[in-house]
Design an enzyme around this catalytic site. Structure first.
Site, PDB file in Angstrom:
ATOM      1  N   ASN A  43       0.844  -1.197   0.000  1.00 38.45           N
ATOM      2  CA  ASN A  43       0.000   0.000   0.000  1.00 38.45           C
ATOM      3  C   ASN A  43       0.880   1.248   0.000  1.00 38.45           C
ATOM      4  OD1 ASN A  43       0.649  -0.778   2.687  1.00 38.45           O
ATOM      5  ND2 ASN A  43      -1.040   0.409   3.535  1.00 38.45           N
ATOM      6  N   ILE A  44       0.378   2.262  -0.697  1.00 41.51           N
ATOM      7  CA  ILE A  44       1.111   3.523  -0.849  1.00 41.51           C
ATOM      8  C   ILE A  44       0.143   4.648  -0.510  1.00 41.51           C
ATOM      9  CG2 ILE A  44       2.430   4.973  -2.434  1.00 41.51           C
ATOM     10  CD1 ILE A  44       2.859   2.384  -4.166  1.00 41.51           C
ATOM     11  N   GLU A  45       0.341   5.256   0.661  1.00 42.76           N
ATOM     12  CA  GLU A  45      -0.602   6.275   1.131  1.00 42.76           C
ATOM     13  C   GLU A  45      -0.211   7.660   0.626  1.00 42.76           C
ATOM     14  OE1 GLU A  45      -1.038   5.687   5.384  1.00 42.76           O
ATOM     15  OE2 GLU A  45      -2.238   3.872   5.022  1.00 42.76           O
ATOM     16  N   GLU A  56      -3.127  -4.592  -3.004  1.00 40.26           N
ATOM     17  CA  GLU A  56      -3.681  -5.479  -4.032  1.00 40.26           C
ATOM     18  C   GLU A  56      -3.689  -4.814  -5.396  1.00 40.26           C
ATOM     19  OE1 GLU A  56      -4.892  -4.644  -1.109  1.00 40.26           O
ATOM     20  OE2 GLU A  56      -6.208  -6.164  -0.250  1.00 40.26           O
ATOM     21  N   CYS A  90     -10.739  -2.889  -4.389  1.00 42.97           N
ATOM     22  CA  CYS A  90      -9.804  -3.878  -4.926  1.00 42.97           C
ATOM     23  C   CYS A  90     -10.536  -5.101  -5.464  1.00 42.97           C
ATOM     24  CB  CYS A  90      -8.794  -4.278  -3.853  1.00 42.97           C
ATOM     25  SG  CYS A  90      -7.611  -2.954  -3.527  1.00 42.97           S
TER      26      CYS A  90
END
Ligand SMILES: O=c1ccn([C@H]2C[C@H](O)[C@@H](CO)O2)c(=O)[nH]1
Ligand SMILES: [Zn+2]
Length: 128
Positions: A43-45, A56, A90
Site C-alpha cells: 500500500n502507498i498512502e 492489491e 480492490c
C-alpha cells in the site's frame, strides 16, 4: 499445483516496503499470473487520503502494465493477527481481470491463511 507458501512469503516480504505513515497499517500482496510470474505490491498512502493505493491494486496494476492479464491467486497480509481481506474497490478491480474461481489468500501476520474465491467475496460483481 500452486505454491501457496511462496505466495504468502512474498506478500510478507513486500509488506516491508509499504508506505503507510498515516494509518500505520502496512499491507503486502502477491499476485500469481497464469504465466507463473508473481507480482508483488504494497500500500502507498498519500497526504490526500483518497489518493492512497492498496497493496492489491499495486500488484494488479504492476502485472497488467507488464503485460499479464490472467491470474490464478492472490495473497494479502498485514501486521495484524487477524485475517486481512481486500477492500471493495480492490475486489472490483480484480473482477476486471480475474474469474469467479480466482483464489484469494487472506493471511494473518504469522502466515496462517484462509482462502475464498473472488466469486464468494464479490458476488454479482458489476460488469458490462
Ligand atoms: O486489503 C487492504 C486493506 C487496506 N489496505 C490499506 C489502505 C490504507 O493504506 C491502509 C488502511 O486502510 O491499508 C490495503 O492495502 N489492503
Ligand atoms: Zn483495496
Amino acid at each position: 499445483m500452486i505454491d501457496f507458501g511462496q505466495l504468502v512469503q512474498m506478500a510478507q516480504m513486500v509488506k516491508e516496503k509499504a508506505y503507510a505513515p498515516y494509518s500505520g497499517f502496512r499491507v503486502g500482496a502477491a499476485l500469481l499470473g497464469k504465466s507463473g510470474m508473481i507480482y508483488t505490491g504494497c500500500n502507498i498512502e498519500n497526504a490526500a487520503y483518497p489518493v492512497t493505493n492498496c497493496a492489491e491494486r499495486t500488484a494488479l496494476f504492476k502485472a497488467v502494465s507488464e503485460g499479464e492479464q490472467e491470474f490464478l491467486a492472490l495473497a494479502v497480509v498485514s501486521d495484524s493477527a487477524d485475517y486481512v481481506s481486500p477492500c471493495g474497490v480492490c475486489r472490483q478491480a480484480l473482477a476486471e481481470f480475474c474469474g469467479t474461481d480466482f483464489q484469494i489468500l487472506m493471511c494473518r501476520s504469522n502466515g496462517d491463511y484462509k482462502i475464498m474465491t473472488l466469486g464468494e467475496l464479490l458476488p454479482e460483481s458489476f460488469g458490462f
